[in-house]
Design a protein around this motif. Structure first.
Motif, short mmCIF file in Angstrom:
data_model
loop_
_atom_site.label_atom_id
_atom_site.label_comp_id
_atom_site.label_asym_id
_atom_site.label_seq_id
_atom_site.Cartn_x
_atom_site.Cartn_y
_atom_site.Cartn_z
N HIS A 1 0.84 -1.20 0.00
CA HIS A 1 0.00 0.00 0.00
C HIS A 1 0.87 1.25 0.00
O HIS A 1 0.53 2.26 0.62
N SER A 2 2.00 1.19 -0.68
CA SER A 2 2.95 2.29 -0.66
C SER A 2 3.93 2.12 -1.81
O SER A 2 4.25 1.00 -2.21
N PHE A 3 4.41 3.23 -2.36
CA PHE A 3 5.45 3.15 -3.38
C PHE A 3 6.77 2.75 -2.74
O PHE A 3 7.19 3.30 -1.73
N VAL A 4 7.45 1.77 -3.35
CA VAL A 4 8.78 1.34 -2.93
C VAL A 4 9.66 1.32 -4.17
O VAL A 4 9.22 0.89 -5.24
N ALA A 5 10.88 1.81 -4.07
CA ALA A 5 11.78 1.83 -5.22
C ALA A 5 11.99 0.41 -5.75
O ALA A 5 12.05 -0.55 -4.99
N LEU A 6 12.12 0.29 -7.08
CA LEU A 6 12.29 -1.03 -7.70
C LEU A 6 13.52 -1.74 -7.16
O LEU A 6 13.48 -2.94 -6.88
N ASP A 7 14.63 -1.03 -6.99
CA ASP A 7 15.84 -1.68 -6.47
C ASP A 7 15.60 -2.25 -5.08
O ASP A 7 16.15 -3.30 -4.72
N GLU A 8 14.76 -1.59 -4.28
CA GLU A 8 14.43 -2.10 -2.95
C GLU A 8 13.64 -3.41 -3.06
O GLU A 8 13.88 -4.36 -2.33
N CYS A 9 12.71 -3.44 -4.00
CA CYS A 9 11.95 -4.68 -4.24
C CYS A 9 12.87 -5.82 -4.64
O CYS A 9 12.75 -6.95 -4.16
N LEU A 10 13.82 -5.53 -5.52
CA LEU A 10 14.71 -6.57 -6.02
C LEU A 10 15.66 -7.06 -4.94
O LEU A 10 15.97 -8.25 -4.86
N ARG A 11 16.14 -6.14 -4.11
CA ARG A 11 17.00 -6.57 -3.01
C ARG A 11 16.23 -7.49 -2.07
O ARG A 11 16.76 -8.48 -1.56
N ALA A 12 14.96 -7.15 -1.83
CA ALA A 12 14.14 -7.98 -0.95
C ALA A 12 13.93 -9.37 -1.52
O ALA A 12 13.83 -10.36 -0.80
N GLN A 13 13.91 -9.46 -2.86
CA GLN A 13 13.73 -10.75 -3.52
C GLN A 13 15.05 -11.52 -3.61
O GLN A 13 15.05 -12.68 -4.03
N GLY A 14 16.16 -10.86 -3.32
CA GLY A 14 17.46 -11.55 -3.40
C GLY A 14 18.13 -11.44 -4.74
O GLY A 14 19.06 -12.20 -5.04
N ALA A 15 17.69 -10.49 -5.58
CA ALA A 15 18.31 -10.31 -6.90
C ALA A 15 19.71 -9.72 -6.75
O ALA A 15 20.01 -8.99 -5.80
N SER A 16 20.57 -10.02 -7.70
CA SER A 16 21.95 -9.51 -7.68
C SER A 16 21.97 -8.01 -7.92
O SER A 16 21.04 -7.46 -8.52
N PRO A 17 23.04 -7.31 -7.48
CA PRO A 17 23.15 -5.87 -7.72
C PRO A 17 23.10 -5.55 -9.21
O PRO A 17 23.52 -6.36 -10.06
N ARG A 18 22.63 -4.36 -9.53
CA ARG A 18 22.41 -3.96 -10.92
C ARG A 18 23.66 -4.10 -11.78
O ARG A 18 23.61 -4.66 -12.87
N ASP A 19 24.79 -3.57 -11.31
CA ASP A 19 25.98 -3.55 -12.16
C ASP A 19 26.51 -4.94 -12.46
O ASP A 19 27.28 -5.12 -13.42
N SER A 20 26.15 -5.94 -11.67
CA SER A 20 26.64 -7.30 -11.92
C SER A 20 26.04 -7.90 -13.18
O SER A 20 26.51 -8.93 -13.66
N PHE A 21 25.00 -7.26 -13.75
CA PHE A 21 24.35 -7.79 -14.95
C PHE A 21 25.03 -7.32 -16.23
O PHE A 21 24.69 -7.77 -17.32
N PHE A 22 26.00 -6.39 -16.14
CA PHE A 22 26.60 -5.81 -17.33
C PHE A 22 28.06 -6.23 -17.49
O PHE A 22 28.76 -6.48 -16.51
N ARG A 23 28.50 -6.27 -18.72
CA ARG A 23 29.92 -6.53 -19.01
C ARG A 23 30.43 -5.45 -19.96
O ARG A 23 29.69 -4.92 -20.80
N LEU A 24 31.70 -5.13 -19.82
CA LEU A 24 32.33 -4.14 -20.70
C LEU A 24 32.48 -4.74 -22.10
O LEU A 24 33.05 -5.83 -22.26
N ALA A 25 31.98 -4.04 -23.12
CA ALA A 25 32.00 -4.56 -24.49
C ALA A 25 32.95 -3.80 -25.40
O ALA A 25 33.43 -4.35 -26.39
N ALA A 26 33.21 -2.52 -25.10
CA ALA A 26 34.09 -1.73 -25.98
C ALA A 26 34.62 -0.53 -25.22
O ALA A 26 33.92 0.07 -24.40
#
Length: 617
Positions: free
Chosen positions: A550-575
């Motif tokens: 019943h309240s707005f919660v930041a998406l990153d907060e939702c994902l941390r609560a679910q146990g998702a990995s940190p955002r930057d861990s999903f990216f790799r340097l390409a060039a």
């Protein structure tokens, strides 16, 4: 009210803890806390649907962002009876798509995924607790009077095409590729007091493809059909309507691309409603009350309730989805949104200094900012779908993947291997040659003709380049020089990195060229995902969580609560940049040439004829 974990009251914090423990508190209309996925202890899933220009795609993820299943329908191949080309019907400046095609694609896609459909690779849709829709932006659907009653009473024994085919006042709705409303845009701009005022009010100057200007064209050219229209939907809200069994509202992020919404107040703009429906342009519109025609459009858009925050749950799935495909009755649906905002969400948003380049049918450049002011008239400001206190600044270029494919067919033996070899065979800077390829009328910069412009190192017009390989490099260098040129007018923080997504982001040669021209590191999603479909699934998770709290919660907060990995861990340097100095020297030349070409286009639009120094592909 916006909350972080620290500012939550103890009750809200406990609720979020329950979510992280997969207790999944999801209130139903009866006030119980049963959910679709966890009633029997199974893990909860989220479904994202992306209706792009060329097809409909689905991705199912769990709470930790693991991909459970995916499926796709290609409009040209799988629904060939509509005779689309790259998902559209294009005739000169008009570009449309059959509205019923989107509904039939949804039926086919969900049948493929459902165990009830009997297809190989089907999944248990009862585990899905939330659904989000991404739709190609600006495209519109015109529902006939009485259509909502039909949506509410769909027969699960019949497909969507046979039940909804005659429920549209216009069989073909305009889509984002349309550029036929130049006169309508000029009228709206004059009525409001100029293009700059329209931009400050709505987030964009009047654009040919934007929904409000398309509506004005339909009012003028199809008055009977417009009069018989009960509801006007965007493609995202049209599909959401089918999912919930009644008309769905438009979210404020997709609504930002209509030239009808006040970008700061996040409400329908009375001035713009009156301008779109008005007979005469006037810079002194009555903003204290709507006239009857503007009031009628306001109702066709759903009124005040027709525009909602992007995280709002708009309903549970309909009985049709439960009976025909096997969804749980407790599965909830978040307001649909546009494909560009959903692509940003699929990449978990951005931080200051990040920019996203999406390489698809159209190419887009966008970044998140707190300041909605635009220095240039050529860009767009959209409400951020995962944080409505911030904005997305965006540039859209029509000549994307289809233009690259046409150059590949003509100059690279029809293969990407040949395309990349052509890049290797030519040096950065292309011996000083510059090309500007508007195989379709371009959005940025505005150029409403199909032309190719080629220039020598002395800026002399050429009919063709000495070497066919130079065509490939000229196409890409000109395109990304234009993107850099216009992005520098967007008042963004200093660029620290670019995240590339979309089909062409799998091409290392293109990524290297982007790094060189922008003089910035380029990253890609490790899984190759980060798509609009993934963004729609994440928005479903976000909406379900906010509704539970019943309240707005930041998406990153939702994902941390679910146990998702940190955002930057999903990216790799390409060039990493290697030849930036070459393109610094080319930028001024390119800017001067593009400016001259735009003036040629303006001259032609006033009866001066086509560009005299243009060439064919």
């Amino acid at each position: 009210k916006y909350r972080t974990r620290r500012s939550m009251d103890p009750v809200a914090r406990r609720r979020l803890a329950r979510i992280s423990g997969h207790l999944g508190l999801r209130r139903t209309s009866r006030g119980s806390s049963e959910t679709a996925g966890d009633a029997d202890g199974k893990e909860e899933w989220y479904l994202g649907l992306d209706c792009s220009t060329q097809g409909l795609k689905a991705e199912i993820i769990d709470g930790k962002l693991a991909l459970i299943a995916s499926a796709a329908v290609n409009f040209d191949r799988d629904l060939s009876h509509y005779n689309t080309r790259s998902g559209a019907h294009v005739k000169e400046l008009r570009a449309t798509a059959p509205s019923i095609m989107f509904a039939e694609a949804l039926d086919l896609l969900l049948s493929k995924m459902s165990k009830k459909g009997g297809f190989k690779g089907s999944v248990d849709l009862t585990r899905i607790v939330g659904i989000g829709v991404s739709g190609q932006q600006h495209g519109s659907v015109f529902w006939k009077r009485g259509a909502e009653k039909k949506i509410m009473s769909l027969d699960p024994g019949l497909g969507l095409r046979e039940q909804l085919e005659d429920r549209f006042t216009l069989d073909e709705g305009p889509i984002w590729m349309d550029s036929s409303t130049e006169k309508e845009c000029a009228f709206v701009g004059e009525a409001i007091g100029g293009e700059r005022k329209v931009l400050e009010l709505s987030g964009s100057r009047p654009y040919e493809r934007f929904t409000g200007n398309q509506i004005r064209r339909i009012i003028l050219n199809h008055p009977k059909e417009y009069e018989n229209t009960e509801r006007i939907s965007l493609i995202s809200s049209m599909l959401t309507s089918i999912l919930i069994g009644r008309y769905a509202p438009i979210d404020v992020s997709d609504g930002s691309g209509m030239n009808l919404m006040n970008i700061r107040a996040k409400t329908w703009s009375w001035e713009l409603l009156q301008a779109v429906t008005g007979k005469e342009a006037s810079s002194s519109l009555n903003i204290s009350a709507l006239g009857p025609k503007a009031e009628a459009l306001f109702r066709k858009l759903g009124g005040d309730e027709g525009l909602v925050p992007s995280h709002k749950i708009v309903g549970n799935v309909s009985n049709y989805l439960v009976s025909r495909y096997g969804f749980s009755r407790q599965c909830r649906v978040v307001a649909g949104s546009g494909d560009n905002p959903c692509s940003l969400v699929g990449l978990r948003g951005t931080k200051s200094g990040d920019a996203i380049i999406s390489l698809g049918t159209s190419d887009t450049f966008f970044a998140v900012t707190e300041n909605p002011h635009m220095g240039s008239l050529d860009g767009h400001v959209l409400v951020n779908p995962i944080d409505s206190s911030t904005y997305i600044k965006m540039l859209c270029f029509k000549n994307g993947s289809i233009t690259r494919e046409r150059v590949r067919e003509r100059f690279a033996n029809g293969t990407w291997q040949g395309f990349n070899q052509a890049l290797k065979d030519t040096p950065p800077g292309n011996h000083g040659c510059i090309g500007i390829y508007f195989l379709d009328p371009e959005i940025v910069p505005t150029f409403n003709y199909s032309n190719v412009f080629r220039f020598s190192e002395k800026d002399r017009p050429l009919g063709h380049f000495p070497n066919p390989s130079q065509e490939v490099r000229a196409l890409l260098e000109g395109h990304f020089l234009s993107m850099r040129l216009h992005s520098e007018d967007m008042h963004l923080p200093k660029l620290q990195r670019i995240i590339a997504t979309g089909g062409a982001s799998a091409n290392p040669a293109i990524l290297q060229l982007i790094a060189d021209i922008f003089k910035t590191r380029v990253y890609v999603h490790k899984s190759g995902s980060g798509s609009a479909a993934l963004g729609a699934a994440l928005r479903a998770m976000h909406g379900v969580t906010c509704a539970a709290l019943h309240s707005f919660v930041a998406l990153d907060e939702c994902l941390r609560a679910q146990g998702a990995s940190p955002r930057d861990s999903f990216f790799r340097l390409a060039a990493t940049p290697k030849n930036g100095y070459v393109y610094d020297n080319m930028m001024k030349r390119y800017a001067d040439l593009e400016r001259a070409i735009v003036l040629v286009g303006l001259y032609a639009s006033k009866g001066g004829g086509a560009a005299s120094y243009s060439g064919a592909l």
